[in-house]
Motif scaffolding. Structure first.
Motif, PDB file in Angstrom:
ATOM      1  N   VAL A 119     -50.169  41.569 -37.207  1.00  0.00           N
ATOM      2  CA  VAL A 119     -49.844  42.969 -36.903  1.00  0.00           C
ATOM      3  C   VAL A 119     -48.736  43.457 -37.842  1.00  0.00           C
ATOM      4  N   ASP A 120     -48.605  44.786 -37.920  1.00  0.00           N
ATOM      5  CA  ASP A 120     -47.526  45.347 -38.742  1.00  0.00           C
ATOM      6  C   ASP A 120     -46.389  45.907 -37.886  1.00  0.00           C
ATOM      7  N   LYS A 121     -46.680  46.194 -36.620  1.00  0.00           N
ATOM      8  CA  LYS A 121     -45.646  46.809 -35.763  1.00  0.00           C
ATOM      9  C   LYS A 121     -45.745  46.260 -34.344  1.00  0.00           C
ATOM     10  N   ASN A 122     -44.595  46.205 -33.647  1.00  0.00           N
ATOM     11  CA  ASN A 122     -44.577  45.713 -32.252  1.00  0.00           C
ATOM     12  C   ASN A 122     -45.464  46.527 -31.331  1.00  0.00           C
ATOM     13  N   LYS A 123     -45.477  47.824 -31.550  1.00  0.00           N
ATOM     14  CA  LYS A 123     -46.163  48.658 -30.563  1.00  0.00           C
ATOM     15  C   LYS A 123     -47.685  48.464 -30.578  1.00  0.00           C
ATOM     16  N   LYS A 124     -48.170  47.800 -31.599  1.00  0.00           N
ATOM     17  CA  LYS A 124     -49.606  47.525 -31.644  1.00  0.00           C
ATOM     18  C   LYS A 124     -49.987  46.341 -30.744  1.00  0.00           C
ATOM     19  N   LEU A 125     -48.975  45.654 -30.175  1.00  0.00           N
ATOM     20  CA  LEU A 125     -49.257  44.442 -29.400  1.00  0.00           C
ATOM     21  C   LEU A 125     -50.089  44.684 -28.151  1.00  0.00           C
ATOM     22  N   SER A 126     -49.927  45.872 -27.550  1.00  0.00           N
ATOM     23  CA  SER A 126     -50.538  46.092 -26.230  1.00  0.00           C
ATOM     24  C   SER A 126     -52.070  46.000 -26.254  1.00  0.00           C
ATOM     25  N   ASN A 127     -52.673  46.223 -27.408  1.00  0.00           N
ATOM     26  CA  ASN A 127     -54.132  46.083 -27.505  1.00  0.00           C
ATOM     27  C   ASN A 127     -54.579  44.650 -27.697  1.00  0.00           C
ATOM     28  N   ILE A 128     -53.621  43.786 -27.923  1.00  0.00           N
ATOM     29  CA  ILE A 128     -53.960  42.409 -28.292  1.00  0.00           C
ATOM     30  C   ILE A 128     -53.609  41.430 -27.180  1.00  0.00           C
ATOM     31  N   ILE A 129     -52.488  41.723 -26.504  1.00  0.00           N
ATOM     32  CA  ILE A 129     -51.997  40.765 -25.505  1.00  0.00           C
ATOM     33  C   ILE A 129     -52.038  41.365 -24.103  1.00  0.00           C
ATOM     34  N   ARG A 130     -51.839  40.517 -23.109  1.00  0.00           N
ATOM     35  CA  ARG A 130     -51.908  40.894 -21.702  1.00  0.00           C
ATOM     36  C   ARG A 130     -50.552  40.594 -21.068  1.00  0.00           C
ATOM     37  N   GLY A 131     -50.158  41.407 -20.115  1.00  0.00           N
ATOM     38  CA  GLY A 131     -48.960  41.089 -19.329  1.00  0.00           C
ATOM     39  C   GLY A 131     -47.677  41.532 -20.000  1.00  0.00           C
ATOM     40  N   ASN A 132     -46.557  41.265 -19.292  1.00  0.00           N
ATOM     41  CA  ASN A 132     -45.246  41.684 -19.805  1.00  0.00           C
ATOM     42  C   ASN A 132     -44.615  40.579 -20.645  1.00  0.00           C
TER      43      ASN A 132
END
Ligand code: TXA
Ligand code: MG
Length: 356
Positions: free
Chosen positions: A77-90
């Motif tokens: 990824v290039d940015k943290n905010k893109k994580l939500s499409n890739i990972i689950r949970g907090n």
């Protein structure tokens, strides 16, 4: 099917923002958008990338490398905010601290997977490995594409990872349409892979790299173990990739553990096959008065500069592999800092330890 492999050369000194408009990067993104796979430089090793959300594109990675389908890929990824499409949970406090301190950089973190990521990427696991490279070419490429890139190292499966574009070309020409040549990868060994506590409730480094347990403790206050301290007791590899023979040139590699330097000269003199011997600068000093005819002695750098040895290691192994040696001997280095990663790769590549 054989396809034409083009190489686009790019200056890795350019700033990330400048690279967003670069024509080589945009040509790479063009291939990726068509569902093709291309090779690109990262700070660790060259990666072989495809759109992580497109399972047909990801399948081409496995085909080009000859990679076993049960070995999952890292999503870049290039940015943290893109994580939500890739990972689950907090994210736990520890993971937030890892991201703050080590991203972008050579640290891969394991997360519970979001099922927007096709199963082929994670080899059916319920977790996904994610990393944010710091190399400006890799980051710019991901930004221009607009989606994460699944990317293993861009070598034929089992062979040492590529640290220059020529290595990729040698392994994958005719199999991929494009290689972005950004020069030599600064680190030269693959990223540290860390499970922050998903599988065993305790954080563990599954694959050592430039970022060490000591670095993580210093910056986050969390102690992490190395899998090689634990692994093997019950025999189950924690990371699927750990069970394969890896990083190995075709020429057999043997590790030299030199406890008594005075024995080295005798050992070298007795080698009757055509051998290449990789030694540290310091060790070479101890045998430099001897005239070697049968063996090629290669200086792999100073023991005080393990980063330098890491940077050169795969390129040296590949270069020697192209020459006609029967064996490659390589001196053991200190198991400290990046030395642990060097020895991890060498143990996987080698067939025998020789104690002197
Ligand atoms: O530096 C790197 O990590 C390079 C560059 C291109 O980013 N990539 C790389 O990828 O070395 P690869 O595929 O050669 O190695 C990925 C490692 C493998 O050992 C794999 O088994 C492990 O990461 N891995 C991937 N997903 C995992 C998961 N969900 N759980 C545990 N291990 C995982
Ligand atoms: Mg690899």
């Amino acid at each position: 099917m054989i396809i034409k492999t083009e190489i686009g050369k790019i200056d890795s000194d350019y700033d990330y923002k400048v690279l967003l408009k670069n024509k080589i990067i945009n040509k790479g993104a063009f291939f990726l958008k068509k569902g093709e796979v291309i090779a690109f430089p990262t700070e660790t090793v060259y990666g072989l990338g495809a759109n992580a959300l497109n399972k047909n594109a990801v399948k081409k990675i496995f085909l080009a490398k000859g990679r076993p389908a049960d070995n999952p890929l890292i999503v870049h990824v290039d940015k943290n905010k893109k994580l939500s499409n890739i990972i689950r949970g907090n994210l736990s406090d520890f993971v937030v601290s890892l991201i703050d301190n080590f991203w972008p950089g050579p640290l891969t973190i394991i997360f519970p997977v979001n099922r927007k990521i096709p199963e082929i990427v994670t080899a059916g696991l319920d977790t996904v490995a994610v990393r944010m490279p710091v190399h400006p070419v890799a980051r710019a490429l991901i930004t221009v594409c607009g989606y994460p890139l699944a990317a293993p190292s861009a070598n034929v499966s089992g062979y040492p990872s590529p640290t220059i574009a020529e290595h990729v070309y040698r392994d994958l020409k005719g199999k991929i349409p494009y290689i972005i040549d950004g020069g030599a990868c600064p680190v030269g060994l693959e990223s540290t892979v860390l499970d922050p506590g998903i599988s065993k409730n305790k954080p563990v480094i599954l694959r050592p790299g430039a970022i060490t347990a000591e670095d993580i403790f210093k910056l986050t206050g969390q102690r992490v173990k190395n899998a090689d301290e634990d692994n093997g007791r019950d025999g189950t590899p924690l990371s699927p990739g750990m069970k394969y023979r890896h990083y190995a040139p075709s020429t057999p590699v043997k590790i030299l553990q030199i406890d008594e330097p005075f024995r080295l000269a005798g050992f070298l003199n007795k080698l009757d096959k055509k051998s290449a011997v990789l030694l540290s600068e310091e060790t070479i000093q101890t045998v430099k008065s001897i005239n070697f005819e049968k063996q090629k002695i290669v200086n792999m750098g100073s023991c005080d500069d393990l980063e330098g040895i890491a940077h050169r290691l795969f390129a040296l192994l590949r270069k020697l592999d192209q020459q006609d040696f029967d064996y490659i001997y390589i001196e053991k280095v200190r198991d400290q800092g990046i030395g642990r990663a060097i020895m991890n790769r060498l143990h996987k590549a080698s067939q025998e330890n020789i104690y002197l």
